[in-house]
Structure formats: structure tokens, C-alpha cells
Design a protein around this motif. Sequence first.
Motif, PDB file in Angstrom:
ATOM      1  N   PHE A 220       0.828  -1.202   0.000  1.00  0.00           N
ATOM      2  CA  PHE A 220       0.000   0.000   0.000  1.00  0.00           C
ATOM      3  C   PHE A 220       0.870   1.262   0.000  1.00  0.00           C
ATOM      4  CE2 PHE A 220      -2.532   3.382   1.724  1.00  0.00           C
ATOM      5  CZ  PHE A 220      -3.836   3.127   1.321  1.00  0.00           C
ATOM      6  N   LYS A 221       1.841   1.318   0.909  1.00  0.00           N
ATOM      7  CA  LYS A 221       2.695   2.503   1.025  1.00  0.00           C
ATOM      8  C   LYS A 221       3.489   2.754  -0.256  1.00  0.00           C
ATOM      9  CE  LYS A 221       3.208   2.021   6.035  1.00  0.00           C
ATOM     10  NZ  LYS A 221       4.145   1.685   7.141  1.00  0.00           N
ATOM     11  N   LYS A 222       3.826   1.684  -0.947  1.00  0.00           N
ATOM     12  CA  LYS A 222       4.637   1.820  -2.152  1.00  0.00           C
ATOM     13  C   LYS A 222       3.801   2.188  -3.376  1.00  0.00           C
ATOM     14  CE  LYS A 222       8.063  -0.703  -4.922  1.00  0.00           C
ATOM     15  NZ  LYS A 222       8.793  -1.982  -5.081  1.00  0.00           N
ATOM     16  N   ASN A 223       2.533   1.768  -3.407  1.00  0.00           N
ATOM     17  CA  ASN A 223       1.747   1.883  -4.639  1.00  0.00           C
ATOM     18  C   ASN A 223       0.549   2.831  -4.552  1.00  0.00           C
ATOM     19  OD1 ASN A 223       2.787  -0.371  -6.657  1.00  0.00           O
ATOM     20  ND2 ASN A 223       2.845  -1.246  -4.594  1.00  0.00           N
ATOM     21  N   TYR A 224       0.155   3.249  -3.352  1.00  0.00           N
ATOM     22  CA  TYR A 224      -1.010   4.124  -3.295  1.00  0.00           C
ATOM     23  C   TYR A 224      -0.684   5.460  -3.957  1.00  0.00           C
ATOM     24  CZ  TYR A 224      -5.026   6.750  -1.723  1.00  0.00           C
ATOM     25  OH  TYR A 224      -6.174   7.512  -1.697  1.00  0.00           O
ATOM     26  N   THR A 273      -6.519 -11.530   0.201  1.00  0.00           N
ATOM     27  CA  THR A 273      -7.097 -12.801  -0.247  1.00  0.00           C
ATOM     28  C   THR A 273      -8.408 -12.472  -0.944  1.00  0.00           C
ATOM     29  OG1 THR A 273      -6.073 -14.094   1.514  1.00  0.00           O
ATOM     30  CG2 THR A 273      -8.006 -15.025   0.453  1.00  0.00           C
ATOM     31  N   ILE A 274      -8.443 -12.783  -2.256  1.00  0.00           N
ATOM     32  CA  ILE A 274      -9.623 -12.490  -3.082  1.00  0.00           C
ATOM     33  C   ILE A 274     -10.351 -13.799  -3.344  1.00  0.00           C
ATOM     34  CG2 ILE A 274     -10.437 -11.479  -5.244  1.00  0.00           C
ATOM     35  CD1 ILE A 274      -7.595 -10.085  -5.345  1.00  0.00           C
ATOM     36  N   THR A 275     -11.626 -13.816  -3.032  1.00  0.00           N
ATOM     37  CA  THR A 275     -12.427 -15.028  -3.236  1.00  0.00           C
ATOM     38  C   THR A 275     -13.621 -14.682  -4.114  1.00  0.00           C
ATOM     39  OG1 THR A 275     -11.779 -15.821  -1.043  1.00  0.00           O
ATOM     40  CG2 THR A 275     -13.627 -16.929  -2.111  1.00  0.00           C
ATOM     41  N   ILE A 276     -13.780 -15.457  -5.198  1.00  0.00           N
ATOM     42  CA  ILE A 276     -14.901 -15.247  -6.124  1.00  0.00           C
ATOM     43  C   ILE A 276     -15.671 -16.555  -6.228  1.00  0.00           C
ATOM     44  CG2 ILE A 276     -15.576 -14.587  -8.464  1.00  0.00           C
ATOM     45  CD1 ILE A 276     -12.894 -13.113  -8.686  1.00  0.00           C
ATOM     46  N   SER A 277     -16.985 -16.477  -6.083  1.00  0.00           N
ATOM     47  CA  SER A 277     -17.835 -17.665  -6.142  1.00  0.00           C
ATOM     48  C   SER A 277     -18.645 -17.673  -7.431  1.00  0.00           C
ATOM     49  CB  SER A 277     -18.790 -17.709  -4.941  1.00  0.00           C
ATOM     50  OG  SER A 277     -18.061 -17.679  -3.731  1.00  0.00           O
ATOM     51  N   GLY A 278     -18.892 -18.872  -7.922  1.00  0.00           N
ATOM     52  CA  GLY A 278     -19.765 -19.027  -9.093  1.00  0.00           C
ATOM     53  C   GLY A 278     -19.035 -19.613 -10.281  1.00  0.00           C
ATOM     54  N   ALA A 279     -19.528 -20.760 -10.733  1.00  0.00           N
ATOM     55  CA  ALA A 279     -18.899 -21.414 -11.894  1.00  0.00           C
ATOM     56  C   ALA A 279     -19.109 -20.608 -13.163  1.00  0.00           C
ATOM     57  CB  ALA A 279     -19.468 -22.824 -12.066  1.00  0.00           C
ATOM     58  N   ALA A 280     -20.209 -19.804 -13.195  1.00  0.00           N
ATOM     59  CA  ALA A 280     -20.511 -19.026 -14.395  1.00  0.00           C
ATOM     60  C   ALA A 280     -19.862 -17.647 -14.356  1.00  0.00           C
ATOM     61  CB  ALA A 280     -22.028 -18.884 -14.545  1.00  0.00           C
ATOM     62  N   ALA A 281     -18.882 -17.470 -13.482  1.00  0.00           N
ATOM     63  CA  ALA A 281     -18.251 -16.162 -13.353  1.00  0.00           C
ATOM     64  C   ALA A 281     -17.360 -15.840 -14.541  1.00  0.00           C
ATOM     65  CB  ALA A 281     -17.437 -16.106 -12.066  1.00  0.00           C
ATOM     66  N   VAL A 282     -16.928 -16.860 -15.272  1.00  0.00           N
ATOM     67  CA  VAL A 282     -16.026 -16.665 -16.414  1.00  0.00           C
ATOM     68  C   VAL A 282     -16.852 -16.583 -17.690  1.00  0.00           C
ATOM     69  CG1 VAL A 282     -14.079 -17.629 -17.673  1.00  0.00           C
ATOM     70  CG2 VAL A 282     -14.258 -17.996 -15.209  1.00  0.00           C
ATOM     71  N   PRO A 283     -16.629 -15.603 -18.567  1.00  0.00           N
ATOM     72  CA  PRO A 283     -15.782 -14.430 -18.340  1.00  0.00           C
ATOM     73  C   PRO A 283     -16.482 -13.437 -17.417  1.00  0.00           C
ATOM     74  CG  PRO A 283     -16.852 -14.221 -20.442  1.00  0.00           C
ATOM     75  CD  PRO A 283     -17.265 -15.573 -19.907  1.00  0.00           C
ATOM     76  N   GLY A 284     -15.694 -12.605 -16.824  1.00  0.00           N
ATOM     77  CA  GLY A 284     -16.287 -11.642 -15.894  1.00  0.00           C
ATOM     78  C   GLY A 284     -15.204 -10.757 -15.276  1.00  0.00           C
ATOM     79  N   GLN A 285     -15.632  -9.928 -14.355  1.00  0.00           N
ATOM     80  CA  GLN A 285     -14.671  -8.998 -13.736  1.00  0.00           C
ATOM     81  C   GLN A 285     -15.161  -8.605 -12.345  1.00  0.00           C
ATOM     82  OE1 GLN A 285     -13.147  -5.742 -16.195  1.00  0.00           O
ATOM     83  NE2 GLN A 285     -13.297  -4.343 -14.441  1.00  0.00           N
ATOM     84  N   VAL A 286     -14.228  -8.569 -11.414  1.00  0.00           N
ATOM     85  CA  VAL A 286     -14.492  -8.120 -10.045  1.00  0.00           C
ATOM     86  C   VAL A 286     -13.528  -6.966  -9.756  1.00  0.00           C
ATOM     87  CG1 VAL A 286     -14.374  -8.713  -7.610  1.00  0.00           C
ATOM     88  CG2 VAL A 286     -15.320 -10.354  -9.243  1.00  0.00           C
ATOM     89  N   ASP A 287     -14.062  -5.855  -9.229  1.00  0.00           N
ATOM     90  CA  ASP A 287     -13.247  -4.666  -8.980  1.00  0.00           C
ATOM     91  C   ASP A 287     -13.089  -4.418  -7.476  1.00  0.00           C
ATOM     92  OD1 ASP A 287     -13.214  -4.317 -11.713  1.00  0.00           O
ATOM     93  OD2 ASP A 287     -14.857  -2.853 -11.706  1.00  0.00           O
ATOM     94  N   PHE A 288     -11.974  -3.825  -7.125  1.00  0.00           N
ATOM     95  CA  PHE A 288     -11.746  -3.331  -5.762  1.00  0.00           C
ATOM     96  C   PHE A 288     -10.729  -2.198  -5.848  1.00  0.00           C
ATOM     97  CE2 PHE A 288      -8.462  -6.505  -6.340  1.00  0.00           C
ATOM     98  CZ  PHE A 288      -7.337  -5.961  -5.725  1.00  0.00           C
ATOM     99  N   SER A 289     -10.616  -1.449  -4.775  1.00  0.00           N
ATOM    100  CA  SER A 289      -9.702  -0.297  -4.747  1.00  0.00           C
ATOM    101  C   SER A 289      -8.932  -0.266  -3.435  1.00  0.00           C
ATOM    102  CB  SER A 289     -10.476   1.016  -4.908  1.00  0.00           C
ATOM    103  OG  SER A 289     -11.227   1.036  -6.105  1.00  0.00           O
ATOM    104  N   LEU A 290      -7.808   0.429  -3.485  1.00  0.00           N
ATOM    105  CA  LEU A 290      -7.089   0.730  -2.249  1.00  0.00           C
ATOM    106  C   LEU A 290      -7.771   1.933  -1.608  1.00  0.00           C
ATOM    107  CD1 LEU A 290      -3.354   0.458  -3.421  1.00  0.00           C
ATOM    108  CD2 LEU A 290      -4.818  -1.336  -2.478  1.00  0.00           C
ATOM    109  N   GLN A 291      -8.278   1.747  -0.389  1.00  0.00           N
ATOM    110  CA  GLN A 291      -8.982   2.845   0.271  1.00  0.00           C
ATOM    111  C   GLN A 291      -8.009   3.941   0.691  1.00  0.00           C
ATOM    112  OE1 GLN A 291     -11.387   1.474   3.507  1.00  0.00           O
ATOM    113  NE2 GLN A 291     -12.925   0.552   2.187  1.00  0.00           N
ATOM    114  N   ALA A 292      -8.484   5.161   0.599  1.00  0.00           N
ATOM    115  CA  ALA A 292      -7.632   6.294   0.990  1.00  0.00           C
ATOM    116  C   ALA A 292      -7.222   6.158   2.454  1.00  0.00           C
ATOM    117  CB  ALA A 292      -8.380   7.605   0.775  1.00  0.00           C
TER     118      ALA A 292
END
Length: 411
Positions: A220-224, A273-292
Motif C-alpha cells: 500500500f505505502k509503495k503503490n497508493y 485474499t480475493i475469493t470469487i464464487s460461481g462457476a458461471a463467473a467466467v468471463p467476468g470482472q471483479v473490482d476493488f480499490s485501495l482505500q484512501a
Amino acid sequence: MRLSFNMKFNAGLDGILNTQQKMNRAQDQLTKQTRLLTPADDPAASAKVLGLDQNLEQVAQFQNNSVLLKNNLALEETVLTNMRTTLDKARVLGIASGNGTYTSAEREAVAQELKNIQIELFDLMNTQNAEGGYIFSGFQDKKQTYSYNNATGIYEFQGDDGQKALQISPTIALAGNDSGKFVFENVDARFKASPAAIAAGGATAASVIVTDQSQFDAYFKKNYDRLTPANNDYNVVLTAPSSYEIQKNGAALVPPVTGAYTPDAPIVFNGLTITISGAAAVPGQVDFSLQAPEKKNILTTIGEFITALSDPTISNLNFNEAMSDNLVQITSAATSVDRYLSSIGGRINVLDSVYGTNEDLTINNKSYRADLSEVDYAAALTEITKQETALQAISNTFVKVSGISLFDYIR
């Protein structure tokens, strides 16, 4: 030469008065214990004595300042040491609350104990000195350092960032207090990622959890990026048949971060640790951000954790997040307290060193002043005796001389 009676009388009287003046001067020197009754006695020595007196007064003020500073720093050191012990107790309770077997009643018991700790910390942060000033309020020492805002549920700092410094030598001034703005407010809250958001595909659930805080903190400190918020957005792109790639703001990372996607299998990324559920998730996209990053005082953090402990309906995920926030903040607050305790110790060491130097300087200056101005008792007593003898001789002579006249010869 014709000598009149008046001339003889005046000459004898002048001799008596001059001798009497010399004897009185010697007596004054002995009484006042100084040979410099007026600057005219020794102009050069008088000027040096005046300079030494001014220097001694200045050093005496420096010494008074040092005593005052040391008392103030000792009070602050005691308060921070007690806070450090109290934070350790809060940490132990926070770790214990993570016991998965704790019932709601047991969590509530922990919450009540943490409330007492919170009250103790609140009291310590609002410590007053002997003059009634709040030691952590900076220049605004007549204002209570912290107050509780009932509307927001936040403990608010009411002082400023001032430090009251006192001069302890001609070139050294030391602060006798530390503002709570730096000790308690300027403390980083836990670095976190935002909750996962399913942007595309058929995923049924997704989560992003910090599982290795130290590794994530380093990343975080290096990339935020404070200047370009979009550079803090990350995407987990799922591609057919069953692979993933983690991207930053839609662009591949260097080096690329890729792997095989398996539903519900953890994807580990720099302490996350990122966890995604669902066999039909592919193709797809999950987003997240580094909080301020944010600053938060320990009183508010403990209050939020008490709320989590007292909520019987809270999910395990949310409780674990609250517990992690609390433990990281306690660690950060303890580190800040340790840093200022170290700073106080350093200042006290400087105070002791300068105080000793000033004492040596005072002794040397007093010795030099004594050499310049103090009377020599043996010489003064000798001078008094000499002038007494001279006065007696002049007085006897005056009586005999003033008694001679023409009538004495006529008889």
C-alpha cells in the motif's frame, strides 16, 4: 611664612577627616564584603563584575526554566507510560475477543471492560498540570484536549499543534509539551481495500480481505497514488476457459499477475485474499480499490469496536474487520506513544547535561567575580588598624598644635 591659628586648625581637622574617611571605607569594605564600593574604586573590575552579575542572573533563569521543563516532561512521561500499559490491556482484550467460541454475553463483557479502558484513556489524554492547563492541548491549554461528540460518536481533538518551548541556554530551547494532534491524532488507521464489486460476469459473490497486514501495508505505502485516484483501482479479470489476471486501472501489472481460476479458491495478492464464487463467473470482472488512508484516534477506534462487540447480529466478516481495525490502531497508537516517550527521554537527557554545564558555569563565574570584587579580610583589618593608629596620632598632634599660642610663651 606666617601660620595663622585658622590654618593650623584647618590643616589638623583635614588630616583627621581624611584619616577617618579612610578608616570608614575599610570598615565598609569589611561590612559589605567587597572592595568595590563604587565603580571609581576599580573601573575595569567594576565593568567585569557587572557583566558577570548579568550572566549569573541569566544562567539562574535558564536553571529555573530547566527545572520547570523537567517537571512538565516528567508529568507527560508518566501519563504516556500509563497509557502504554492501558493500550497493552486493550490489545489483550482485542485478541481474546477473536475467540470463535465466545458467546454474545462474553463479547458484551469484553465490551464493558473496553469501555472502562476507553474512559481511562480519555482521562489520561485530558491530563492537566499544576497550573490547570491541559498538557496535550498545545498552545490552547485552557481548552479540554478531547471531547465526545454525541451527534457523530467521535472523540474530537480541541487543541492545536503548538509546543511551548523554554530557553535553557543561550542557544538551546526545548519543548516542554507535545500536542495531542501529533501524539494521538496523527496515527494511521488500518490500510484496507474496498469491498469487492462484481462488475461483469455471473459471479454469485466476491470478497477482498486483508489476510497479511504487514505485507499489504508495504504494498500500500509503495503503490497508493494520492494524485491520481484511478491508479488505486484494481480489476480481477476472469477469462475463458478458467484463468484470471489482476490489472491496475484496466492495464496489466508489471510483471503480470495471472493464474488459474477456481470458484471459491483464494487468490492471494500482496497480503490480500480475493475469493470469487460461481462457476458461471467466467468471463467476468471483479473490482476493488485501495482505500484512501485516514487518521483516527484510538478513542474513536475503541468505540467502534465496542459497538461491534455489542451487536449480536454482526456477521463474522464484519466483526473480524472491526477486530482487525482495532488491533492495528492499538498497535499504531502504542508505537506513537513509544516514539514520544523516546523523545521525552532524549529531551530530559539534554536538560540534565545543560543543567550540569550551567552549574559549572555558575561556579566558575562566581569564583571569578570573587577574585575581582571580594574583600581581603586580612588586608581590610590591617587597613582599619593602620588608620585607627594614624587617627589617634593625628588627633593627639592636633590637640597639641592647636593649643600653642603667644600666651603660652607669655606665661
